[in-house]
Design a protein around this motif. Sequence first.
Motif, mmCIF file in Angstrom:
data_model
loop_
_atom_site.group_PDB
_atom_site.id
_atom_site.type_symbol
_atom_site.label_atom_id
_atom_site.label_comp_id
_atom_site.label_asym_id
_atom_site.label_seq_id
_atom_site.Cartn_x
_atom_site.Cartn_y
_atom_site.Cartn_z
ATOM 1 N N LEU A 77 -0.458 -26.703 31.454
ATOM 2 C CA LEU A 77 0.652 -27.472 30.842
ATOM 3 C C LEU A 77 0.486 -27.657 29.297
ATOM 4 N N MET A 78 -0.592 -27.093 28.581
ATOM 5 C CA MET A 78 -0.697 -27.209 27.143
ATOM 6 C C MET A 78 0.591 -26.406 26.591
ATOM 7 N N ALA B 187 8.393 -30.361 18.747
ATOM 8 C CA ALA B 187 10.070 -30.441 19.268
ATOM 9 C C ALA B 187 10.169 -31.391 20.328
ATOM 10 N N LYS B 188 9.285 -31.416 21.324
ATOM 11 C CA LYS B 188 9.446 -32.051 22.485
ATOM 12 C C LYS B 188 9.213 -33.542 22.078
ATOM 13 N N ALA B 189 8.185 -33.661 21.277
ATOM 14 C CA ALA B 189 7.788 -34.967 20.905
ATOM 15 C C ALA B 189 8.839 -35.865 19.890
ATOM 16 N N ALA B 190 9.563 -34.870 19.169
ATOM 17 C CA ALA B 190 10.501 -35.626 18.413
ATOM 18 C C ALA B 190 11.959 -35.795 19.156
ATOM 19 N N GLU B 191 12.093 -34.967 20.196
ATOM 20 C CA GLU B 191 13.155 -35.236 20.817
ATOM 21 C C GLU B 191 13.022 -36.686 21.741
ATOM 22 N N LEU B 192 11.869 -36.708 22.242
ATOM 23 C CA LEU B 192 11.459 -38.022 23.223
ATOM 24 C C LEU B 192 11.443 -39.050 22.294
ATOM 25 N N ARG B 193 11.106 -38.919 21.112
ATOM 26 C CA ARG B 193 11.084 -40.412 20.117
ATOM 27 C C ARG B 193 12.822 -40.631 19.899
ATOM 28 N N ARG B 194 13.375 -39.576 19.881
ATOM 29 C CA ARG B 194 14.817 -39.642 19.397
ATOM 30 C C ARG B 194 15.554 -40.467 20.726
ATOM 31 N N TRP B 195 15.150 -39.968 21.908
ATOM 32 C CA TRP B 195 15.846 -40.818 22.977
ATOM 33 C C TRP B 195 15.284 -42.117 23.332
ATOM 34 N N THR C 288 7.531 -46.871 31.616
ATOM 35 C CA THR C 288 6.306 -46.916 30.760
ATOM 36 C C THR C 288 5.122 -46.954 31.737
ATOM 37 N N ALA C 289 5.223 -47.564 32.903
ATOM 38 C CA ALA C 289 4.113 -47.781 33.883
ATOM 39 C C ALA C 289 3.845 -46.500 34.490
ATOM 40 N N LEU C 290 4.602 -45.597 34.448
ATOM 41 C CA LEU C 290 4.172 -44.158 34.775
ATOM 42 C C LEU C 290 3.152 -43.717 34.178
ATOM 43 N N PHE C 291 2.990 -43.996 32.628
ATOM 44 C CA PHE C 291 1.973 -43.105 31.804
ATOM 45 C C PHE C 291 1.081 -44.095 31.137
ATOM 46 N N ARG C 292 1.226 -45.574 31.052
ATOM 47 C CA ARG C 292 0.415 -46.139 30.481
ATOM 48 C C ARG C 292 0.810 -47.705 31.036
ATOM 49 N N HIS C 293 -0.362 -48.573 30.553
ATOM 50 C CA HIS C 293 -0.032 -50.099 31.015
ATOM 51 C C HIS C 293 0.965 -50.557 29.619
ATOM 52 N N PRO C 294 2.062 -51.164 30.298
ATOM 53 C CA PRO C 294 3.108 -51.684 29.291
ATOM 54 C C PRO C 294 2.434 -52.661 28.508
ATOM 55 N N MET C 295 2.762 -52.565 27.084
ATOM 56 C CA MET C 295 2.145 -53.478 26.074
ATOM 57 C C MET C 295 0.805 -53.615 26.251
ATOM 58 N N GLY C 296 -0.010 -52.604 26.849
ATOM 59 C CA GLY C 296 -1.719 -52.762 26.727
ATOM 60 C C GLY C 296 -2.083 -53.820 27.961
ATOM 61 N N GLU D 28 -4.636 -36.447 27.979
ATOM 62 C CA GLU D 28 -3.855 -35.326 27.613
ATOM 63 C C GLU D 28 -2.968 -35.037 28.748
ATOM 64 N N ALA D 29 -3.370 -35.015 29.922
ATOM 65 C CA ALA D 29 -2.494 -34.752 31.033
ATOM 66 C C ALA D 29 -1.110 -35.545 31.008
ATOM 67 N N SER D 30 -1.540 -37.039 30.827
ATOM 68 C CA SER D 30 -0.254 -37.986 30.929
ATOM 69 C C SER D 30 0.571 -37.660 29.695
ATOM 70 N N ARG D 31 0.015 -37.485 28.531
ATOM 71 C CA ARG D 31 0.839 -37.280 27.519
ATOM 72 C C ARG D 31 1.645 -35.967 27.564
ATOM 73 N N VAL D 32 0.954 -34.997 28.034
ATOM 74 C CA VAL D 32 1.792 -33.698 28.294
ATOM 75 C C VAL D 32 2.670 -33.754 29.146
ATOM 76 N N ILE D 33 2.619 -34.386 30.278
ATOM 77 C CA ILE D 33 3.706 -34.607 31.523
ATOM 78 C C ILE D 33 4.633 -35.438 30.787
ATOM 79 N N GLU D 34 4.242 -36.414 30.126
ATOM 80 C CA GLU D 34 5.505 -37.461 29.315
ATOM 81 C C GLU D 34 6.391 -36.470 28.444
ATOM 82 N N LEU D 35 5.848 -35.631 27.713
ATOM 83 C CA LEU D 35 6.522 -34.813 26.932
ATOM 84 C C LEU D 35 7.571 -33.861 27.665
ATOM 85 N N GLN D 36 6.894 -33.515 28.908
ATOM 86 C CA GLN D 36 7.870 -32.297 29.451
ATOM 87 C C GLN D 36 8.957 -33.382 30.351
#
Length: 434
Positions: A14-15, A23-31, A85-93, A395-403
Motif C-alpha cells: 500500500l506504500m 497529493a492525497k494528504a493535501a486532498e484529505l486535509r482540504r476535505w 475518526t474511530a476507524l483510524f485512531r482514538h478520538p481526541m486521544g 503506517e498501515a493505518s495512515r496509508v489506508i486513511e490516505l487511500q
Amino acid sequence: MTHRAPEPIKVNPLMLGPETEAAKAAELRRWKNWMLALLVLAAVIFLSCSWWQSQAGGAPAWVGFVRAAAEAGMIGGLADWFAVTALFRHPMGLKIPHTALIPNNKDKVGDTLGTFVEEKFLTKEALSELVRKEQIPLKAARYLVHNGGAERLSQEGGRLIVAAVRNISTAEATEFINTQVIARLRDPEWAPPAGRILETYIADGKARPLEDDLIHWAHAKVGTLEEEVIVLVDEKMPAWLPKFARGMAGDKVYDAIVSWADDVLVDPNHNVRLALRRGLAKFAQDLQYDPAMVARVEGIKEEFFDSAQMQQAPGALWATVSETIIEQAKTPESYLRTKLAEVARSTGKRIISDTDFRKKLDGYVDTATEFAVDNYSSQVIELIPATIKQWPVEEASRVIELQVGKDLQFIRLNGTVVGALAGLALYTVNEVLF
C-alpha cells in the motif's frame, strides 16, 4: 498436500510514492477542513438562533425550525466525525472502547481478508468460470494475428533469450558441457558401438559407396604414378641393360598396373574388392570383440579428450554458441526472430480458424487453472495475512486513511445534512402535533 507458509512481503504494497502521498494528504486535509467548516457553520447557526430566541420579545417562529435543523446537523456531523475518526485512531486521544479499530484489528483484518478471498475468489469454480468467459486462447490469437502481437512476442522472446544467455557464466556453461556432454561421450567404450554400426552398414549394403569411393580414389591415384613407376623399375633393372630396354620394361609394368586397376574398378566381385570387404568385416568384428583393438581405440579416445585443444573446447564452444544466440535474438531480421514471429502468427491463425483446436486449448487453460488453485491457492491465501501482519500499525493505518479518507469525509457531510433534515422533520412534527 502441505505447503510451507510463504515469506511475507517485505515492502508494504500500500506504500505510496512521495508525490502521490503528498497529493492525497493535501486532498484529505482540504476535505477535512471543509467538513470542519460545515460543522462550525452549523454550530454558529445553532448558537445564533438560540441567542435570538433568548432575547426579550423572542424570535420569529421560523427561527425555531432553523435552530432545530442546525442542532441536529451539528449532532449528526459530530457523531459521524467520531465514527470516521474511530476507524483510524482514538478520538481526541481518549482510549474509548471500540475505537482505533484498524490499528487494533489489523491482524484480524488480514485473517478475515484471507478467508474471504479463499472462499469467494480463489476457488476452482470461480476462477474456471472467469477463465472461460475471458476466452484467453482466442484473445491471445487475435492479438498475435491482427495487432502486431507476433512481432512483439518475438521481440520480448528475444530479450528473454538474451537475458538468459547473458546470465549464464562461462564457468557454468563450461561445467555443464564438461559434465553433461563431454563426460557422457567419454564414459562409454567407443569401439564396440562403432563396430556394431559398421557391421549394420555392411549388412545393409551402405558400406558399398565407401568401397567404391576408395577404389575410385586408388584408380585415379594410379593414373598419376606413371613417372614414379618407370623410375622405380629403372632403378631395379640391371645397370648393364640398355636404357631403352629399361624404359620399355617400366612402360610394360605401368601398363599392367593400369590394366589391373581398371579391372578392379569395373569388376564388382574382383578379388581386391572381396579382400577389402573381408577386411572391413573383420575390422567391424575386431572393434567389438578384440580386446587389443578395443584398448587401442580407447587409448586414441583418451588422448583425444586429454589434448590441450579438447580441454579448451568447452569454453570456446560456449563463447561461439552464446555469441551466435545473442546476435540472433537481438536482430529482428535474424532467422531465430523471424521464425519465432512466424510460428506465433501461424499458431494464432490456427487457434482462430480451428474450433476443435481452440476448445482443446481452452481445456488446457481450465486444467492449468484448477491445478494452480489446487496446488498454490493456499500459499497465496497465507501470503495475505502474513503480509498484513508485518506492516507497521501506524503506517498501515495512515496509508489506508490516505487511500479512503476522502470518501469517508462524505460520511461526515451526509451525517450533517441528513441530521439537519431529520432534526427539521422532527421539530416540524412536534410543532404540528403539540
